[in-house]
Motif scaffolding. Sequence first.
Motif, PDB file in Angstrom:
ATOM      1  N   CYS A 219      -5.610  -0.494   5.557  1.00 24.62           N
ATOM      2  CA  CYS A 219      -6.287   0.739   5.713  1.00 24.62           C
ATOM      3  C   CYS A 219      -7.577   1.092   4.921  1.00 24.62           C
ATOM      4  O   CYS A 219      -8.279   1.796   4.975  1.00 24.62           O
TER       5      CYS A 219
ATOM      6  N   CYS B  33       0.979  -1.370   0.024  1.00 23.93           N
ATOM      7  CA  CYS B  33       0.130   0.102   0.031  1.00 23.93           C
ATOM      8  C   CYS B  33       0.937   1.356   0.059  1.00 23.93           C
ATOM      9  O   CYS B  33       1.573   1.331   0.706  1.00 23.93           O
TER      10      CYS B  33
ATOM     11  N   CYS C 171      -5.909  -2.371   0.135  1.00 20.93           N
ATOM     12  CA  CYS C 171      -4.972  -2.687   1.134  1.00 20.93           C
ATOM     13  C   CYS C 171      -5.735  -3.475   2.279  1.00 20.93           C
ATOM     14  O   CYS C 171      -6.959  -2.735   2.654  1.00 20.93           O
TER      15      CYS C 171
ATOM     16  N   VAL D  54       0.079   4.100   0.776  1.00 18.77           N
ATOM     17  CA  VAL D  54      -0.537   4.959   1.934  1.00 18.77           C
ATOM     18  C   VAL D  54       0.180   4.614   3.268  1.00 18.77           C
ATOM     19  O   VAL D  54       0.689   5.348   3.974  1.00 18.77           O
ATOM     20  N   CYS D  55       0.090   3.141   3.386  1.00 19.08           N
ATOM     21  CA  CYS D  55       0.465   2.751   5.077  1.00 19.08           C
ATOM     22  C   CYS D  55       1.418   1.434   4.660  1.00 19.08           C
ATOM     23  O   CYS D  55       2.000   1.105   5.837  1.00 19.08           O
TER      24      CYS D  55
ATOM     25  N   GLY E 161       0.785  -1.410   3.887  1.00 16.17           N
ATOM     26  CA  GLY E 161       0.047  -2.816   4.289  1.00 16.17           C
ATOM     27  C   GLY E 161       0.075  -3.647   3.309  1.00 16.17           C
ATOM     28  O   GLY E 161       0.519  -3.426   1.876  1.00 16.17           O
TER      29      GLY E 161
ATOM     30  N   GLU F 280      -7.275   1.323   1.809  1.00 15.16           N
ATOM     31  CA  GLU F 280      -7.163   2.236   0.433  1.00 15.16           C
ATOM     32  C   GLU F 280      -7.287   1.138  -0.819  1.00 15.16           C
ATOM     33  O   GLU F 280      -6.861   0.086  -0.995  1.00 15.16           O
TER      34      GLU F 280
HETATM   35 ZN   LIG Z   1      -2.921   0.702   3.491  1.00 15.78          ZN
END
Ligand SMILES: [Zn+2]
Length: 80
Positions: A42, A7, A39, A9-10, A12, A44
Motif C-alpha cells: 500500500c 505493514c 510497505c 495498515v494492510c 503487506g 505506507e
Molecule cells: Zn501496507
Amino acid sequence: MRGFDKCPVCGGEIATKDVEKIVRGGAHTAAVHVRADVCLHCGERLYTPEQVRRFEDLRRKLQRRETQGLKHVGEFFEVA
Ligand SMILES: [Zn+2]
C-alpha cells in the motif's frame, strides 16, 4: 531494529528504502532524504519516532523561516 515486520495498515510486506519526505511549514517546503520502512503493497511509510521528531522540528523551523543550514535547491510553486 524496527517495530514492524508487516505493514500495520494492510499487513503487506515491508522493505527498507531511501525515501524523500516532504515537510511543509508555513509557506516553505523542504525535502528530507531518509531511510524508512515502506510497505510494498500500500506504500505506507513507517517512520521512527526520531524521524517524526526531526520532521516536526524542521516544520517549526520552516514556519519561523529559520532556513540556515538548509540547502536551497529551487522555488516551490503552487497551481490553483
Ligand atoms: Zn501496507
